[in-house]
Design a protein around this motif. Structure first.
Motif, mmCIF file in Angstrom:
data_model
loop_
_atom_site.group_PDB
_atom_site.id
_atom_site.type_symbol
_atom_site.label_atom_id
_atom_site.label_comp_id
_atom_site.label_asym_id
_atom_site.label_seq_id
_atom_site.Cartn_x
_atom_site.Cartn_y
_atom_site.Cartn_z
ATOM 1 N N ILE A 56 42.905 59.248 46.215
ATOM 2 C CA ILE A 56 43.368 60.085 45.112
ATOM 3 C C ILE A 56 44.889 60.145 45.176
ATOM 4 N N LEU A 57 45.526 59.605 44.158
ATOM 5 C CA LEU A 57 46.981 59.649 44.090
ATOM 6 C C LEU A 57 47.394 60.918 43.357
ATOM 7 N N ILE A 58 48.243 61.697 44.006
ATOM 8 C CA ILE A 58 48.682 62.981 43.455
ATOM 9 C C ILE A 58 50.207 63.018 43.480
ATOM 10 N N GLY A 59 50.800 63.605 42.462
ATOM 11 C CA GLY A 59 52.252 63.755 42.421
ATOM 12 C C GLY A 59 52.840 63.004 41.253
ATOM 13 N N THR A 60 54.081 62.585 41.418
ATOM 14 C CA THR A 60 54.792 61.855 40.367
ATOM 15 C C THR A 60 55.210 60.492 40.890
ATOM 16 N N LEU A 61 54.934 59.463 40.110
ATOM 17 C CA LEU A 61 55.363 58.103 40.428
ATOM 18 C C LEU A 61 56.447 57.735 39.427
ATOM 19 N N ARG A 62 57.651 57.465 39.944
ATOM 20 C CA ARG A 62 58.790 57.115 39.091
ATOM 21 C C ARG A 62 58.972 55.605 39.106
ATOM 22 N N LEU A 63 58.768 54.982 37.945
ATOM 23 C CA LEU A 63 58.887 53.532 37.797
ATOM 24 C C LEU A 63 60.071 53.192 36.918
ATOM 25 N N ASP A 64 60.791 52.143 37.273
ATOM 26 C CA ASP A 64 61.855 51.617 36.427
ATOM 27 C C ASP A 64 61.537 50.141 36.225
ATOM 28 N N LEU A 65 61.324 49.756 34.973
ATOM 29 C CA LEU A 65 60.841 48.410 34.678
ATOM 30 C C LEU A 65 61.850 47.603 33.885
ATOM 31 N N SER A 66 61.895 46.327 34.169
ATOM 32 C CA SER A 66 62.670 45.387 33.375
ATOM 33 C C SER A 66 62.181 45.506 31.937
ATOM 34 N N PHE A 67 63.104 45.581 30.997
ATOM 35 C CA PHE A 67 62.744 45.916 29.619
ATOM 36 C C PHE A 67 61.647 45.013 29.040
ATOM 37 N N VAL A 68 61.915 43.729 28.923
ATOM 38 C CA VAL A 68 60.955 42.837 28.258
ATOM 39 C C VAL A 68 59.688 42.669 29.091
ATOM 40 N N PHE A 69 59.838 42.339 30.376
ATOM 41 C CA PHE A 69 58.666 42.132 31.232
ATOM 42 C C PHE A 69 57.836 43.410 31.314
ATOM 43 N N GLY A 70 58.504 44.549 31.484
ATOM 44 C CA GLY A 70 57.795 45.822 31.571
ATOM 45 C C GLY A 70 57.016 46.148 30.319
ATOM 46 N N LYS A 71 57.652 45.968 29.163
ATOM 47 C CA LYS A 71 56.973 46.271 27.890
ATOM 48 C C LYS A 71 55.799 45.324 27.629
ATOM 49 N N LEU A 72 55.985 44.037 27.958
ATOM 50 C CA LEU A 72 54.933 43.061 27.678
ATOM 51 C C LEU A 72 53.784 43.093 28.679
ATOM 52 N N HIS A 73 54.100 43.274 29.963
ATOM 53 C CA HIS A 73 53.080 43.075 30.991
ATOM 54 C C HIS A 73 52.670 44.331 31.752
ATOM 55 N N ILE A 74 53.571 45.275 31.959
ATOM 56 C CA ILE A 74 53.243 46.454 32.756
ATOM 57 C C ILE A 74 52.780 47.612 31.868
ATOM 58 N N ALA A 75 53.501 47.886 30.809
ATOM 59 C CA ALA A 75 53.173 49.021 29.937
ATOM 60 C C ALA A 75 51.727 48.994 29.436
ATOM 61 N N PRO A 76 51.204 47.836 29.015
ATOM 62 C CA PRO A 76 49.809 47.848 28.546
ATOM 63 C C PRO A 76 48.806 48.278 29.616
ATOM 64 N N ALA A 77 49.130 48.088 30.878
ATOM 65 C CA ALA A 77 48.209 48.460 31.958
ATOM 66 C C ALA A 77 48.362 49.920 32.383
ATOM 67 N N LEU A 78 49.430 50.583 31.951
ATOM 68 C CA LEU A 78 49.690 51.946 32.407
ATOM 69 C C LEU A 78 48.664 52.952 31.897
ATOM 70 N N ILE A 106 63.927 56.572 42.191
ATOM 71 C CA ILE A 106 62.893 55.659 41.684
ATOM 72 C C ILE A 106 61.989 55.235 42.837
ATOM 73 N N ASP A 107 60.674 55.301 42.616
ATOM 74 C CA ASP A 107 59.709 54.901 43.644
ATOM 75 C C ASP A 107 59.462 53.401 43.654
ATOM 76 N N ALA A 108 59.436 52.800 42.463
ATOM 77 C CA ALA A 108 59.152 51.360 42.374
ATOM 78 C C ALA A 108 59.829 50.798 41.134
ATOM 79 N N THR A 109 60.143 49.517 41.210
ATOM 80 C CA THR A 109 60.782 48.845 40.088
ATOM 81 C C THR A 109 60.202 47.450 39.946
ATOM 82 N N VAL A 110 60.290 46.921 38.756
ATOM 83 C CA VAL A 110 59.908 45.523 38.514
ATOM 84 C C VAL A 110 61.123 44.846 37.918
#
Length: 162
Positions: A56-78, A106-110
């Motif tokens: 069980i993941l609890i808390g806040t996860l702060r992600l910073d994503l590369s604009f194009v890659f993040g919008k195309l590949h990561i955002a749909p999975a969020l 930031i906890d993680a970035t792509v």
């Protein structure tokens, strides 16, 4: 030499009533047994709680994503990720600038490319390709390059990740 009465000696109380034909718990022995059972049950419950907390993941996860890659590949999975871990709050930003993960909290970035920060833990997610494009009008006016080196002689607008 094995001493079966060692626990009784240590506690200073008789735990078992012994006869030639039977062994039964004394009143003190029964209380001691019940308390030990409760301790073992509590220990098992504590172990399960810790194991469950890993799922069980609890808390806040702060992600910073590369604009194009993040919008195309990561955002749909969020959305699915968020549904899978409802106790987790996602704080997601999209940009292509280099950031200091610690300073910005930031906890993680792509990112696309290679990092020079050896203190980061990095995982390869995907392979990207760079392409060179030109309009038919440009090619008619300046000619079509046949090797990458010839691009040095052309008028290019470069977008390269830092």
């Amino acid at each position: 030499m094995y001493r079966p009465l060692r626990l009784e000696d240590e506690l200073g109380v008789r735990l078992l009533q012994r006869t030639t034909r039977s062994l039964t718990l004394t009143k003190a022995g029964n209380r001691f047994y019940q308390r030990c059972q409760q301790i073992l049950n509590d220990l098992e419950e504590a172990e399960l709680e810790v194991k469950r907390s890993q799922l069980i993941l609890i808390g806040t996860l702060r992600l910073d994503l590369s604009f194009v890659f993040g919008k195309l590949h990561i955002a749909p999975a969020l959305l699915q990720f968020s549904a899978q871990y409802p106790e987790l709050n996602l704080n997601v930003s999209f940009n292509d600038r280099l950031i200091d993960l610690i300073e910005e909290g930031i906890d993680a970035t792509v990112r696309i490319g290679v990092s020079s920060d050896s203190g980061l833990i990095m995982h390869h997610l995907a392979t990207t390709r760079y392409i060179t494009c030109a309009s038919p009008h440009y090619l008619a006016r300046y000619g079509r390059p046949t090797t990458p080196t010839e691009l040095l002689q052309h008028r290019c607008v470069n977008f390269i990740f830092p």
